[in-house]
Design a protein around this motif. Structure first.
Motif, PDB file in Angstrom:
ATOM      1  N   PHE A 135      70.555  39.886  10.138  1.00 34.01           N
ATOM      2  CA  PHE A 135      69.129  40.015   9.882  1.00 34.01           C
ATOM      3  C   PHE A 135      68.302  40.590  11.043  1.00 34.01           C
ATOM      4  N   ALA A 136      68.667  40.309  12.284  1.00 30.68           N
ATOM      5  CA  ALA A 136      67.836  40.790  13.406  1.00 30.68           C
ATOM      6  C   ALA A 136      68.669  40.815  14.681  1.00 30.68           C
ATOM      7  N   LYS A 137      69.318  41.944  14.936  1.00 26.95           N
ATOM      8  CA  LYS A 137      70.164  42.045  16.131  1.00 26.95           C
ATOM      9  C   LYS A 137      69.356  41.920  17.425  1.00 26.95           C
ATOM     10  N   GLU A 138      68.045  42.259  17.358  1.00 29.82           N
ATOM     11  CA  GLU A 138      67.223  42.158  18.558  1.00 29.82           C
ATOM     12  C   GLU A 138      66.940  40.716  18.953  1.00 29.82           C
ATOM     13  N   ALA A 139      67.307  39.759  18.089  1.00 29.71           N
ATOM     14  CA  ALA A 139      67.126  38.342  18.422  1.00 29.71           C
ATOM     15  C   ALA A 139      68.217  37.840  19.359  1.00 29.71           C
ATOM     16  N   ARG A 140      69.242  38.643  19.590  1.00 34.41           N
ATOM     17  CA  ARG A 140      70.294  38.265  20.524  1.00 34.41           C
ATOM     18  C   ARG A 140      69.793  38.401  21.954  1.00 34.41           C
ATOM     19  N   GLY A 141      70.274  37.554  22.844  1.00 36.37           N
ATOM     20  CA  GLY A 141      69.914  37.673  24.254  1.00 36.37           C
ATOM     21  C   GLY A 141      68.638  36.937  24.599  1.00 36.37           C
ATOM     22  N   HIS A 142      67.968  37.419  25.659  1.00 34.80           N
ATOM     23  CA  HIS A 142      66.857  36.632  26.176  1.00 34.80           C
ATOM     24  C   HIS A 142      65.475  37.168  25.868  1.00 34.80           C
ATOM     25  N   GLY A 143      65.316  38.051  24.912  1.00 37.24           N
ATOM     26  CA  GLY A 143      64.045  38.275  24.241  1.00 37.24           C
ATOM     27  C   GLY A 143      62.972  39.047  24.975  1.00 37.24           C
ATOM     28  N   VAL A 144      62.622  38.658  26.178  1.00 36.69           N
ATOM     29  CA  VAL A 144      61.498  39.265  26.881  1.00 36.69           C
ATOM     30  C   VAL A 144      61.672  40.779  27.068  1.00 36.69           C
ATOM     31  N   PRO A 145      62.852  41.295  27.430  1.00 32.34           N
ATOM     32  CA  PRO A 145      62.990  42.754  27.550  1.00 32.34           C
ATOM     33  C   PRO A 145      62.667  43.493  26.258  1.00 32.34           C
ATOM     34  N   GLU A 146      63.008  42.906  25.109  1.00 32.88           N
ATOM     35  CA  GLU A 146      62.713  43.564  23.845  1.00 32.88           C
ATOM     36  C   GLU A 146      61.206  43.658  23.620  1.00 32.88           C
ATOM     37  N   VAL A 147      60.482  42.628  24.015  1.00 29.46           N
ATOM     38  CA  VAL A 147      59.024  42.652  23.873  1.00 29.46           C
ATOM     39  C   VAL A 147      58.426  43.682  24.834  1.00 29.46           C
ATOM     40  N   MET A 148      58.917  43.727  26.064  1.00 29.82           N
ATOM     41  CA  MET A 148      58.440  44.716  27.033  1.00 29.82           C
ATOM     42  C   MET A 148      58.681  46.132  26.515  1.00 29.82           C
ATOM     43  N   LEU A 149      59.828  46.368  25.903  1.00 25.87           N
ATOM     44  CA  LEU A 149      60.149  47.682  25.352  1.00 25.87           C
ATOM     45  C   LEU A 149      59.233  48.027  24.190  1.00 25.87           C
ATOM     46  N   ALA A 150      58.976  47.044  23.331  1.00 25.56           N
ATOM     47  CA  ALA A 150      58.097  47.287  22.177  1.00 25.56           C
ATOM     48  C   ALA A 150      56.707  47.704  22.630  1.00 25.56           C
ATOM     49  N   VAL A 151      56.203  47.094  23.692  1.00 28.34           N
ATOM     50  CA  VAL A 151      54.864  47.422  24.186  1.00 28.34           C
ATOM     51  C   VAL A 151      54.867  48.775  24.899  1.00 28.34           C
ATOM     52  N   ALA A 152      55.900  49.048  25.671  1.00 32.78           N
ATOM     53  CA  ALA A 152      55.924  50.259  26.494  1.00 32.78           C
ATOM     54  C   ALA A 152      56.207  51.521  25.686  1.00 32.78           C
ATOM     55  N   GLN A 153      57.076  51.432  24.668  1.00 35.23           N
ATOM     56  CA  GLN A 153      57.550  52.654  24.029  1.00 35.23           C
ATOM     57  C   GLN A 153      57.553  52.621  22.504  1.00 35.23           C
ATOM     58  N   ARG A 154      57.215  51.516  21.897  1.00 34.30           N
ATOM     59  CA  ARG A 154      57.285  51.441  20.439  1.00 34.30           C
ATOM     60  C   ARG A 154      55.962  51.064  19.800  1.00 34.30           C
ATOM     61  N   GLY A 155      54.886  51.244  20.533  1.00 31.20           N
ATOM     62  CA  GLY A 155      53.577  50.972  19.970  1.00 31.20           C
ATOM     63  C   GLY A 155      53.329  49.528  19.614  1.00 31.20           C
ATOM     64  N   GLY A 156      54.097  48.606  20.218  1.00 34.89           N
ATOM     65  CA  GLY A 156      53.927  47.190  19.935  1.00 34.89           C
ATOM     66  C   GLY A 156      54.562  46.745  18.629  1.00 34.89           C
ATOM     67  N   ARG A 157      55.379  47.571  18.025  1.00 32.49           N
ATOM     68  CA  ARG A 157      55.969  47.238  16.719  1.00 32.49           C
ATOM     69  C   ARG A 157      57.178  46.328  16.889  1.00 32.49           C
ATOM     70  N   ILE A 158      57.108  45.142  16.314  1.00 29.94           N
ATOM     71  CA  ILE A 158      58.205  44.169  16.299  1.00 29.94           C
ATOM     72  C   ILE A 158      58.337  43.664  14.871  1.00 29.94           C
ATOM     73  N   SER A 159      59.543  43.645  14.361  1.00 33.28           N
ATOM     74  CA  SER A 159      59.760  43.223  12.976  1.00 33.28           C
ATOM     75  C   SER A 159      59.365  41.762  12.792  1.00 33.28           C
ATOM     76  N   PRO A 160      58.666  41.426  11.692  1.00 29.55           N
ATOM     77  CA  PRO A 160      58.266  40.025  11.470  1.00 29.55           C
ATOM     78  C   PRO A 160      59.442  39.081  11.286  1.00 29.55           C
ATOM     79  N   LYS A 161      60.585  39.599  10.822  1.00 28.93           N
ATOM     80  CA  LYS A 161      61.732  38.712  10.617  1.00 28.93           C
ATOM     81  C   LYS A 161      62.313  38.212  11.932  1.00 28.93           C
ATOM     82  N   VAL A 162      61.946  38.889  13.049  1.00 24.94           N
ATOM     83  CA  VAL A 162      62.419  38.434  14.358  1.00 24.94           C
ATOM     84  C   VAL A 162      61.940  37.016  14.630  1.00 24.94           C
ATOM     85  N   ALA A 163      60.704  36.693  14.216  1.00 19.61           N
ATOM     86  CA  ALA A 163      60.145  35.366  14.480  1.00 19.61           C
ATOM     87  C   ALA A 163      61.001  34.281  13.845  1.00 19.61           C
ATOM     88  N   VAL A 164      61.419  34.500  12.612  1.00 18.27           N
ATOM     89  CA  VAL A 164      62.213  33.495  11.898  1.00 18.27           C
ATOM     90  C   VAL A 164      63.625  33.419  12.458  1.00 18.27           C
TER      91      VAL A 164
END
Length: 596
Positions: A109-138
């Protein structure tokens, strides 16, 4: 009945973004007005606060299910009452069963949920326009709670940051706000998550601004404060208004201790960066060894983690009870160093096998062990002036995190809020600043950015496949406008700036040496002041902006260009530092047509 005409004057119109109906002017105001951003920040904060309650409840439930204890680290080596016939050997099975549950969940369901999370958020803000899938939360909530509950030696700050950020991103896209506001709502979610789960509202704000946004502004500060306060109120209603860690009172009794704390900061930086390198070394080893399906990797790797937990049960879960006992001087130096090494191994192994959890809490744990061991050692060497062991443990916690994450403001504030100890603030600040400086000398990356750079991602560079940013400045710069001599009078400079169309011009001395840039705004402000206090020439107003050179990638130069006061920046020769061109927003955009 006649058809209802399309509303343009405040009547209700269908809005597919919100999935219902909303007054069109009201929706527009939410998207653009300052109060609209503040309202969305409060909503994100409330969501992050509620998410932290659910997340902590899941951790507690899964920990009790797998270990039979509220926190197994408080009773290391005990058996599981649910399977008493296994005795302490249940820790061999708990990570395996947990891996069988969260492995397929994350992989499906969400491969980006693996690992320690913060780098994925930093990447979303820096290069992906802040887009994070809502299913990541669950998925992140369940996967991280299962990882920690089944013995994974990771923290909960990474997951709660990713959970809150996913909520902020989803709300921003549902309401169709601008990309800059989506990014800000992502930061609000991160701030709210940290604030609620750790009862640290100020730390949540600075964590979001220092690590997620990477910038400070009045708008960002206001929004993250609202989200953090909202989340904190909800968190305190659920968990109480108490410091997260219960530590004895500490104070600095002798001035010589400041020198000892300074040395600890330098040592802690090396340990923090060593932890970051070891973490990814183990992850590389796990990648090299594993040849099976990814969904099965956490279960098989759980066998290795179980062996570590059997040998050192204090590594089970987050480990705050062990941290508190170490700060109280409850362990000998040898065992403290064993716990330090054990935490590095257990956390690295948990992440390496595909577990989900943060590295902030492990950094605090490692810092506490280092600080306690260091404090015990200096007590033997300088019994009259060393002071309490716990003070070194607390300073070590902040310094190791600062050395690993390179976020000094966050480290100072979060340690103060987690412990409620103000008396240790001066040595804490000293050690953290030295740890940050030493860490910067040792490595260009932090424990967060290193994960991304290993994947070929540079947060300061262009996104993969971007049409702009990979070119060098020398290939896109335009002709240099005529520089102003440093002796040019302000009235003459005003005329020249008005005719230039640049809003800023370079300034040179009599020998043609580049001095800096003078802006139209600076000249106008100077001319509006009293004549007896006004500078008379542009040389007195010239200020050198961030240097931009011909061989610099355009993506890096854009950061300097966006923060420049005028409409452009001078470009310098790489070798001699001479003025050779001018970089403007227009010249950067024209590079799109020359992009490969």
């Amino acid at each position: 009945m006649s058809a209802i005409p399309a509303a343009t004057d405040g009547k209700r119109v269908a809005d597919t973004a919100t999935g219902g109906f909303m007054p069109k002017p009201a929706l527009s105001a939410v998207r653009t007005a300052p109060w609209g951003l503040m309202g969305l920040a409060v909503v994100v904060g409330a969501g992050a606060g509620a998410g932290s309650i659910v997340f902590r409840w899941c951790i507690k439930s899964f920990t009790h299910l797998f270990s039979g204890h509220a926190d197994y680290a408080a009773s290391p080596g005990a058996g599981n009452p649910h399977a008493s016939w296994l005795g302490p050997y249940f820790v061999l099975l708990a990570p395996v069963i947990g891996g069988l549950l969260y492995g397929p969940l994350v992989n499906r369901f969400a491969k980006e949920a693996r690992g320690h999370g913060v780098p994925e958020v930093m990447l979303a803000v820096a290069q992906r326009g802040g887009r994070i899938s809502p299913k990541v939360a669950v998925v992140k909530t369940l996967a991280s709670a299962l990882t920690i509950g089944s013995g994974g030696s990771v923290g909960r700050e990474g997951p709660i940051v990713q959970i809150g950020s996913a909520l902020g991103s989803t709300l921003g896209r549902v309401t169709k706000v601008s990309e800059s506001r989506v990014k800000l709502l992502v930061a609000c979610g991160a701030a709210g998550g940290i604030a609620a789960t750790f009862n640290a509202p100020l730390a949540g704000v600075f964590f979001a601004m220092e690590l997620i946004l990477g910038t400070f502004s009045a708008e960002a500060f206001g929004a993250t404060v609202l989200a953090s306060v909202t989340a904190s109120v909800i968190g305190r209603a659920a968990f109480g208004d108490t410091a997260f860690l219960n530590l004895p009172d500490f104070h600095v009794a002798h001035l010589a201790q400041y020198g000892l704390f300074a040395l600890l900061g330098v040592v802690a930086a090396a340990v923090g960066m060593g932890f970051a390198r070891f973490l990814y070394l183990i992850e590389d080893a796990c990648d090299w060894l594993w040849r099976g399906p990814e969904w099965l990797r956490p279960a098989v790797g759980g066998l290795a983690l179980g062996l570590v937990l059997l040998a050192l049960p204090e590594m089970y879960g987050v480990g705050y009870p062990v941290l508190e006992k170490a700060a109280e001087g409850g362990y000998a130096v040898g065992f403290l160093l064993l716990l330090l090494a054990g935490k590095m191994l257990a956390t690295s192994l948990t992440i390496g096998i595909g577990g989900s959890g943060g590295v902030f809490a492990p950094s605090l744990f490692i810092g506490a062990m280092l600080g306690s061991a260091y404090g015990t050692g200096v007590q033997h060497l300088l019994p009259g002036s060393a002071g309490a062991v716990g003070a070194y443990a607390l300073v070590g916690m902040g310094a190791v995190f600062a050395g690993a994450a390179r976020a000094p403001i966050t480290a100072v504030v979060i340690l103060f809020e987690l412990t409620g100890e103000y008396s240790i603030i001066l040595p804490l600040m000293l050690a953290i600043v030295l740890a940050t400086a030493t860490s910067r000398l040792l490595s260009r990356d932090t424990i967060y950015t290193l994960k991304l750079r290993r994947r070929g991602i540079d947060l300061d560079g262009p996104a993969p496949g971007a049409r702009i940013g990979a070119q060098h400045v020398g290939a896109v710069m335009e002709a240099l406008p005529s520089p102003l001599p440093a002796t040019t009078a302000l009235t003459d400079a005003a005329d020249l700036l008005g005719l230039s169309g640049h809003g800023a011009l370079p300034v040179v001395d009599d020998a043609g040496k580049y001095l800096g840039v003078v802006t139209a705004q600076a000249v106008a402000e100077a001319l509006a002041e009293q004549p007896d206090v006004t500078p008379s020439t542009v040389g007195q107003l010239a200020e050198p902006p961030a240097p931009v050179t011909t061989d610099q990638p355009l993506a890096q130069a854009l950061h300097a260009l966006l923060s420049a006061a005028g409409t452009g920046l001078p470009v310098l020769d790489t070798n001699q530092g001479k003025l050779v061109g001018w970089l403007s927003h227009q010249s950067a955009l024209r590079s799109v047509h020359t992009a490969p």
